[in-house]
Design a protein around this motif. Structure first.
Motif, PDB file in Angstrom:
ATOM      1  N   MET A  49      -8.663 -47.769   3.655  1.00 20.57           N
ATOM      2  CA  MET A  49      -8.221 -47.698   2.639  1.00 20.57           C
ATOM      3  C   MET A  49      -7.324 -47.477   2.017  1.00 20.57           C
ATOM      4  O   MET A  49      -6.265 -48.447   1.520  1.00 20.57           O
ATOM      5  CB  MET A  49      -9.992 -47.808   1.661  1.00 20.57           C
ATOM      6  CG  MET A  49      -9.870 -49.473   1.107  1.00 20.57           C
ATOM      7  SD  MET A  49     -10.728 -49.389  -0.539  1.00 20.57           S
ATOM      8  CE  MET A  49     -10.716 -47.631  -1.255  1.00 20.57           C
ATOM      9  N   LEU A  50      -6.968 -46.360   1.651  1.00 24.03           N
ATOM     10  CA  LEU A  50      -5.843 -45.337   0.704  1.00 24.03           C
ATOM     11  C   LEU A  50      -4.256 -46.100   1.383  1.00 24.03           C
ATOM     12  O   LEU A  50      -3.116 -46.809   1.018  1.00 24.03           O
ATOM     13  CB  LEU A  50      -5.917 -44.205   0.755  1.00 24.03           C
ATOM     14  CG  LEU A  50      -4.722 -43.178   0.779  1.00 24.03           C
ATOM     15  CD1 LEU A  50      -4.819 -43.551  -0.742  1.00 24.03           C
ATOM     16  CD2 LEU A  50      -4.963 -41.935   0.611  1.00 24.03           C
ATOM     17  N   LEU A  51      -4.898 -46.035   2.977  1.00 23.71           N
ATOM     18  CA  LEU A  51      -3.288 -45.852   3.778  1.00 23.71           C
ATOM     19  C   LEU A  51      -2.947 -47.305   3.189  1.00 23.71           C
ATOM     20  O   LEU A  51      -1.296 -47.941   2.834  1.00 23.71           O
ATOM     21  CB  LEU A  51      -3.071 -45.853   4.719  1.00 23.71           C
ATOM     22  CG  LEU A  51      -3.325 -44.163   5.181  1.00 23.71           C
ATOM     23  CD1 LEU A  51      -3.989 -43.643   7.339  1.00 23.71           C
ATOM     24  CD2 LEU A  51      -2.613 -43.347   5.463  1.00 23.71           C
ATOM     25  N   HIS A  52      -3.868 -47.933   3.343  1.00 17.78           N
ATOM     26  CA  HIS A  52      -2.978 -50.125   3.764  1.00 17.78           C
ATOM     27  C   HIS A  52      -3.015 -50.130   2.320  1.00 17.78           C
ATOM     28  O   HIS A  52      -2.209 -50.956   1.790  1.00 17.78           O
ATOM     29  CB  HIS A  52      -4.571 -51.083   4.257  1.00 17.78           C
ATOM     30  CG  HIS A  52      -4.840 -50.453   5.596  1.00 17.78           C
ATOM     31  ND1 HIS A  52      -2.544 -51.504   5.996  1.00 17.78           N
ATOM     32  CD2 HIS A  52      -5.465 -49.746   6.712  1.00 17.78           C
ATOM     33  CE1 HIS A  52      -4.210 -51.118   7.648  1.00 17.78           C
ATOM     34  NE2 HIS A  52      -4.322 -50.126   7.935  1.00 17.78           N
ATOM     35  N   GLN A  53      -3.532 -49.367   0.482  1.00 16.23           N
ATOM     36  CA  GLN A  53      -3.307 -49.865  -0.629  1.00 16.23           C
ATOM     37  C   GLN A  53      -1.848 -49.199  -1.232  1.00 16.23           C
ATOM     38  O   GLN A  53      -1.328 -49.801  -1.368  1.00 16.23           O
ATOM     39  CB  GLN A  53      -4.239 -49.118  -0.855  1.00 16.23           C
ATOM     40  CG  GLN A  53      -5.716 -50.764  -1.695  1.00 16.23           C
ATOM     41  CD  GLN A  53      -6.712 -49.466  -2.367  1.00 16.23           C
ATOM     42  OE1 GLN A  53      -6.622 -47.709  -2.451  1.00 16.23           O
ATOM     43  NE2 GLN A  53      -7.992 -49.838  -3.066  1.00 16.23           N
ATOM     44  N   GLY A  54      -1.718 -48.170   0.309  1.00 12.84           N
ATOM     45  CA  GLY A  54      -0.436 -48.022  -0.457  1.00 12.84           C
ATOM     46  C   GLY A  54       0.982 -48.273   0.284  1.00 12.84           C
ATOM     47  O   GLY A  54       1.991 -48.666  -0.216  1.00 12.84           O
ATOM     48  N   ARG A  55       0.814 -49.331   1.042  1.00 11.26           N
ATOM     49  CA  ARG A  55       2.285 -50.540   1.353  1.00 11.26           C
ATOM     50  C   ARG A  55       2.758 -51.062   0.457  1.00 11.26           C
ATOM     51  O   ARG A  55       3.887 -51.265   0.635  1.00 11.26           O
ATOM     52  CB  ARG A  55       0.388 -51.829   2.868  1.00 11.26           C
ATOM     53  CG  ARG A  55       0.560 -50.274   4.093  1.00 11.26           C
ATOM     54  CD  ARG A  55       0.488 -51.571   4.830  1.00 11.26           C
ATOM     55  NE  ARG A  55       1.841 -52.210   5.878  1.00 11.26           N
ATOM     56  CZ  ARG A  55       1.657 -53.152   5.720  1.00 11.26           C
ATOM     57  NH1 ARG A  55       0.543 -54.324   6.333  1.00 11.26           N
ATOM     58  NH2 ARG A  55       2.564 -53.887   6.612  1.00 11.26           N
ATOM     59  N   PRO A  56       1.764 -51.500  -0.534  1.00 10.94           N
ATOM     60  CA  PRO A  56       2.225 -53.124  -1.066  1.00 10.94           C
ATOM     61  C   PRO A  56       3.097 -51.823  -2.694  1.00 10.94           C
ATOM     62  O   PRO A  56       4.016 -52.427  -2.953  1.00 10.94           O
ATOM     63  CB  PRO A  56       0.963 -53.547  -1.791  1.00 10.94           C
ATOM     64  CG  PRO A  56       0.237 -53.182  -1.776  1.00 10.94           C
ATOM     65  CD  PRO A  56       0.153 -52.344  -0.606  1.00 10.94           C
ATOM     66  N   ALA A  57       2.227 -50.841  -2.623  1.00  9.31           N
ATOM     67  CA  ALA A  57       2.965 -49.739  -2.982  1.00  9.31           C
ATOM     68  C   ALA A  57       4.261 -49.572  -3.323  1.00  9.31           C
ATOM     69  O   ALA A  57       5.457 -49.667  -4.769  1.00  9.31           O
ATOM     70  CB  ALA A  57       2.045 -48.873  -4.391  1.00  9.31           C
ATOM     71  N   TRP A  58       4.282 -49.124  -1.831  1.00  9.98           N
ATOM     72  CA  TRP A  58       5.812 -48.877  -1.371  1.00  9.98           C
ATOM     73  C   TRP A  58       6.841 -50.038  -1.819  1.00  9.98           C
ATOM     74  O   TRP A  58       7.793 -49.575  -2.350  1.00  9.98           O
ATOM     75  CB  TRP A  58       5.577 -48.139  -0.004  1.00  9.98           C
ATOM     76  CG  TRP A  58       5.200 -46.378  -0.141  1.00  9.98           C
ATOM     77  CD1 TRP A  58       4.025 -46.276  -0.659  1.00  9.98           C
ATOM     78  CD2 TRP A  58       6.138 -46.003  -0.020  1.00  9.98           C
ATOM     79  NE1 TRP A  58       3.943 -44.372  -0.372  1.00  9.98           N
ATOM     80  CE2 TRP A  58       5.283 -44.204   0.285  1.00  9.98           C
ATOM     81  CE3 TRP A  58       8.098 -45.675   0.230  1.00  9.98           C
ATOM     82  CZ2 TRP A  58       6.024 -43.701   0.224  1.00  9.98           C
ATOM     83  CZ3 TRP A  58       8.339 -44.377   0.580  1.00  9.98           C
ATOM     84  CH2 TRP A  58       7.088 -43.175   0.629  1.00  9.98           C
ATOM     85  N   LYS A  59       6.243 -51.155  -1.177  1.00  5.92           N
ATOM     86  CA  LYS A  59       7.353 -51.993  -1.071  1.00  5.92           C
ATOM     87  C   LYS A  59       7.326 -52.749  -2.786  1.00  5.92           C
ATOM     88  O   LYS A  59       8.697 -52.874  -3.070  1.00  5.92           O
ATOM     89  CB  LYS A  59       6.474 -53.569  -0.788  1.00  5.92           C
ATOM     90  CG  LYS A  59       6.577 -54.968  -0.335  1.00  5.92           C
ATOM     91  CD  LYS A  59       8.107 -54.635   0.526  1.00  5.92           C
ATOM     92  CE  LYS A  59       8.806 -56.249  -0.235  1.00  5.92           C
ATOM     93  NZ  LYS A  59      10.075 -56.366   1.362  1.00  5.92           N
ATOM     94  N   ALA A  60       6.332 -52.181  -3.327  1.00  5.58           N
ATOM     95  CA  ALA A  60       7.105 -52.293  -4.968  1.00  5.58           C
ATOM     96  C   ALA A  60       7.622 -51.347  -5.303  1.00  5.58           C
ATOM     97  O   ALA A  60       8.448 -51.865  -6.073  1.00  5.58           O
ATOM     98  CB  ALA A  60       6.134 -52.894  -6.000  1.00  5.58           C
ATOM     99  N   TRP A  61       7.141 -49.785  -4.939  1.00  3.58           N
ATOM    100  CA  TRP A  61       8.225 -49.110  -5.693  1.00  3.58           C
ATOM    101  C   TRP A  61       9.707 -48.450  -5.195  1.00  3.58           C
ATOM    102  O   TRP A  61      10.920 -48.782  -5.293  1.00  3.58           O
ATOM    103  CB  TRP A  61       7.282 -47.640  -5.837  1.00  3.58           C
ATOM    104  CG  TRP A  61       6.394 -47.940  -6.497  1.00  3.58           C
ATOM    105  CD1 TRP A  61       5.791 -48.580  -7.942  1.00  3.58           C
ATOM    106  CD2 TRP A  61       5.359 -46.994  -6.378  1.00  3.58           C
ATOM    107  NE1 TRP A  61       5.024 -48.499  -8.214  1.00  3.58           N
ATOM    108  CE2 TRP A  61       4.479 -47.547  -7.515  1.00  3.58           C
ATOM    109  CE3 TRP A  61       5.157 -46.184  -5.982  1.00  3.58           C
ATOM    110  CZ2 TRP A  61       3.321 -46.603  -7.703  1.00  3.58           C
ATOM    111  CZ3 TRP A  61       3.472 -46.641  -5.888  1.00  3.58           C
ATOM    112  CH2 TRP A  61       2.604 -45.785  -6.493  1.00  3.58           C
ATOM    113  N   PHE A  62      10.064 -49.015  -3.657  1.00  9.44           N
ATOM    114  CA  PHE A  62      10.884 -48.428  -3.021  1.00  9.44           C
ATOM    115  C   PHE A  62      11.259 -49.895  -2.216  1.00  9.44           C
ATOM    116  O   PHE A  62      12.732 -49.086  -1.633  1.00  9.44           O
ATOM    117  CB  PHE A  62      10.750 -47.336  -2.522  1.00  9.44           C
ATOM    118  CG  PHE A  62       9.841 -46.287  -2.762  1.00  9.44           C
ATOM    119  CD1 PHE A  62      10.988 -45.527  -3.807  1.00  9.44           C
ATOM    120  CD2 PHE A  62       8.795 -45.650  -2.312  1.00  9.44           C
ATOM    121  CE1 PHE A  62      10.728 -43.839  -4.666  1.00  9.44           C
ATOM    122  CE2 PHE A  62       8.411 -45.102  -2.989  1.00  9.44           C
ATOM    123  CZ  PHE A  62       8.538 -44.218  -4.388  1.00  9.44           C
ATOM    124  N   GLY A  63      10.755 -50.717  -2.855  1.00 10.72           N
ATOM    125  CA  GLY A  63      11.395 -51.867  -1.865  1.00 10.72           C
ATOM    126  C   GLY A  63      11.509 -52.099   0.315  1.00 10.72           C
ATOM    127  O   GLY A  63      11.889 -52.459   0.927  1.00 10.72           O
TER     128      GLY A  63
END
Length: 83
Positions: A49-63
């Motif tokens: 769950m942690l890994l998959h929640q991180g995906r959209p955060a990386w998208k928002a922050w780093f593109g």
């Protein structure tokens, strides 16, 4: 969950084929998961769950949206294990 009491849940009435999940990812196996595994239940921790929640955060922050691979999971697991 250091400093917090362990989850007090009765497992004796749980079906032997039930999957037991805990959203905690450190430690990877909580006392709750260890108790469920000891009685024969399949278990899953919160790392996925942690890994998959991180995906959209990386998208928002780093593109970029990283792929969650077995290699990535292994690297994260290794970083969470006590030295």
């Amino acid at each position: 969950m250091v400093g917090n009491p362990p989850l007090d849940v009765r497992l004796d009435l749980l079906d032997a084929g039930a999957l037991v999940a805990d959203i905690i990812y450190t430690p990877l196996e909580t006392p709750f998961l260890a108790a469920a595994r000891a009685r024969g239940n399949r278990t899953i921790n919160g790392l996925g769950m942690l890994l998959h929640q991180g995906r959209p955060a990386w998208k928002a922050w780093f593109g970029i949206e990283p792929e969650v691979t077995p290699e990535l999971r292994a690297l994260v697991e290794a970083s969470l294990e006590p030295s």
